[in-house]
Design an enzyme around this catalytic site. Structure first.
Site, PDB file in Angstrom:
ATOM      1  CG  HIS A 134       6.133  -1.808  -5.025  1.00 19.56           C
ATOM      2  ND1 HIS A 134       5.282  -2.656  -4.693  1.00 19.56           N
ATOM      3  CD2 HIS A 134       5.526  -0.710  -5.830  1.00 19.56           C
ATOM      4  CE1 HIS A 134       4.148  -2.323  -5.219  1.00 19.56           C
ATOM      5  NE2 HIS A 134       4.047  -1.152  -5.937  1.00 19.56           N
ATOM      6  CE  LYS A 136       3.304   1.264  -2.465  1.00 21.82           C
ATOM      7  NZ  LYS A 136       3.308   0.059  -3.335  1.00 21.82           N
ATOM      8  CG  ASP A 141       8.813  10.468  17.987  1.00 14.35           C
ATOM      9  OD1 ASP A 141       9.656  10.794  17.083  1.00 14.35           O
ATOM     10  OD2 ASP A 141       8.029  10.874  18.335  1.00 14.35           O
ATOM     11  CE  LYS A 315      -0.016  -2.981  -3.574  1.00 10.79           C
ATOM     12  NZ  LYS A 315      -0.343  -3.153  -4.760  1.00 10.79           N
ATOM     13  CG  ASP A 320      -7.282 -21.553   8.736  1.00  7.64           C
ATOM     14  OD1 ASP A 320      -8.096 -21.834   7.850  1.00  7.64           O
ATOM     15  OD2 ASP A 320      -6.479 -22.325   9.014  1.00  7.64           O
TER      16      ASP A 320
END
Length: 420
Positions: A134, A136, A141, A315, A320
């Site tokens: 899942h 990503k 380089d 997500k 703070d």
């Protein structure tokens, strides 16, 4: 013509690569840029890929044959043809509808395509639902990295319509890129050389950086071996130290009791805690499950918003004025107990404020806020459905544990007999 597509199943670290089981520490001196939605993400990623000189490493859950997927394919092919090493690791479920011709074009150009746990359909239904790749991640380089929740599909662009997803990723330049590069290289099954200045961490690094400087980044990930709880523990630790504010925007919200308790406890001691959830879900069960938790959190002062403009896919979280996290992990049983996930933790005040302003605008302009005292409606129906949903979601990882686990192996597939 045969299509060289490799079958990769890296639920566990392969036996011949101990370096894959790593704890990455805090890295200072990084430049972090928030990328909101495909409009900001795709131009940055594609620009970096077009400028690649040596290597492109890509992991994605979803790649579709749409305008984004075709542009990515053309960029990868052009890079491979000019001598850039290109490795694309795709999930067998999320990318399960890719055509053989699409993959053939990539393979013929020299792109190393890897499919995590591909499986043919049974009676027209995909069966490889659980323990998905899942993540990503894109690393170019070993100089610039991208990580977040955005897949390579047109539904991350506003012109897709009402179903366009709201999502986030980050671009990182600096020392933390070396950790992301090392991780992506190791997880792709490629040989990993010990780089100058890198050392394996024999002990788990501190979850909370003690330095007051900005630009700190730490890679954390979830596997099904020794890093099962790293992402969840990072959330728990950050919330336990929260003093003034905490904002969590998460598409699929059904965490374990420890994390729920830490959210509630933060609100009880005066922290302004806001949750941004899906109000227009692509999976109805996800919304039902999240709403089972509302009363528990609302009564202690947690503010809950439901984003209703379009599907929320983000997500991200902040605590703070200097701690943030962005990545692929939802706060549900799939992400916290089954899938292979990756997030970055960020200690940077400017980034934290930018993310806060983005989420605050989202909550203020495009969300409905749940009332602290909700009126009971159809209480018997809600009680029955709630009981069933709660226990199905709560015990879901245990139930799926009865299914065969993936084996840590690389298996070449000379010519896929099915549409992968």
């Amino acid at each position: 013509m045969n299509v060289a597509v490799e079958h990769i199943a890296t639920d566990q670290p392969p036996d011949d690569a101990k370096a894959r089981d790593l704890d990455y520490g805090w890295q200072s001196g990084n430049q972090i840029e928030l990328l909101e939605n495909g409009e900001a993400y795709f131009p940055k990623v594609f620009e970096a890929m077009r400028a690649a000189q040596r290597e492109i490493l890509l992991e994605t859950f979803i790649l579709f044959e749409d305008k984004v997927g075709f542009e990515l394919k053309d960029i990868l092919i052009e890079a491979a043809q000019r001598g850039v090493k290109v490795v694309a690791s795709l999930d067998g479920f999320g990318c399960g509808e890719l055509s053989v011709s699409f993959l053939r074009e990539l393979a013929e150009a020299g792109v190393a395509v890897q499919m995590f746990d591909p499986a043919s359909k049974t009676l027209g239904i995909r069966t490889n639902w659980f323990r998905r790749l899942h993540r990503k991640i894109v690393v170019v380089d070993a100089a610039v990295a991208f990580i977040g929740g955005i897949n390579f599909s047109a539904d991350h662009l506003g012109d897709f319509g009402p179903e366009a997803k709201q999502d986030y990723a980050v671009q990182i330049v600096g020392p933390a890129v070396a950790d992301l590069h090392h991780f992506a290289l190791a997880q792709s099954g490629r040989q990993v050389r010990t780089r100058r200045g890198w050392r394996r961490r024999q002990q788990r690094p501190a979850p909370w950086a003690t330095s007051e400087e900005d630009g700190l980044v730490r890679l954390i990930y979830r596997d099904n071996v020794q890093h099962r709880d790293d992402i969840e523990e990072a959330y728990i630790h950050a919330l336990s130290k929260a003093r003034t504010r905490a904002v969590i925007a998460n598409a699929y919200f059904f965490p374990g009791y420890r994390l729920l308790r830490e959210i509630r406890n933060a609100a009880r001691r005066g922290v302004h805690v806001q949750l941004i959830m899906q109000g227009q879900p692509d999976v109805l069960l996800a919304k039902l499950a999240a709403r089972m938790l509302y009363d528990y959190l609302l009564k202690d002062g947690v503010v809950i918003h439901e984003y209703c403009q379009r599907p929320l896919h983000g997500k991200v979280a902040l605590v703070d004025d200097d701690w943030s996290t962005v990545g692929s992990s939802n706060l549900d049983p799939l992400s916290l107990a089954l899938n292979l996930e990756a997030n970055v933790l960020i200690r940077d005040r400017a980034f934290n404020q930018q993310l806060y302003e983005s989420l605050e605008a989202l909550a203020r302009n495009h969300c409905q806020t749940m009332p602290e005292k909700r009126k009971p409606r159809l209480w018997l129906w809600r009680l029955t459905v709630g009981f069933l949903v709660f226990h199905v979601m709560r015990h879901f990882p245990v139930l799926t544990g009865w299914l065969p686990a993936h084996k840590p192996r690389l298996k070449p597939i000379e010519s896929p007999a099915h549409d992968v």
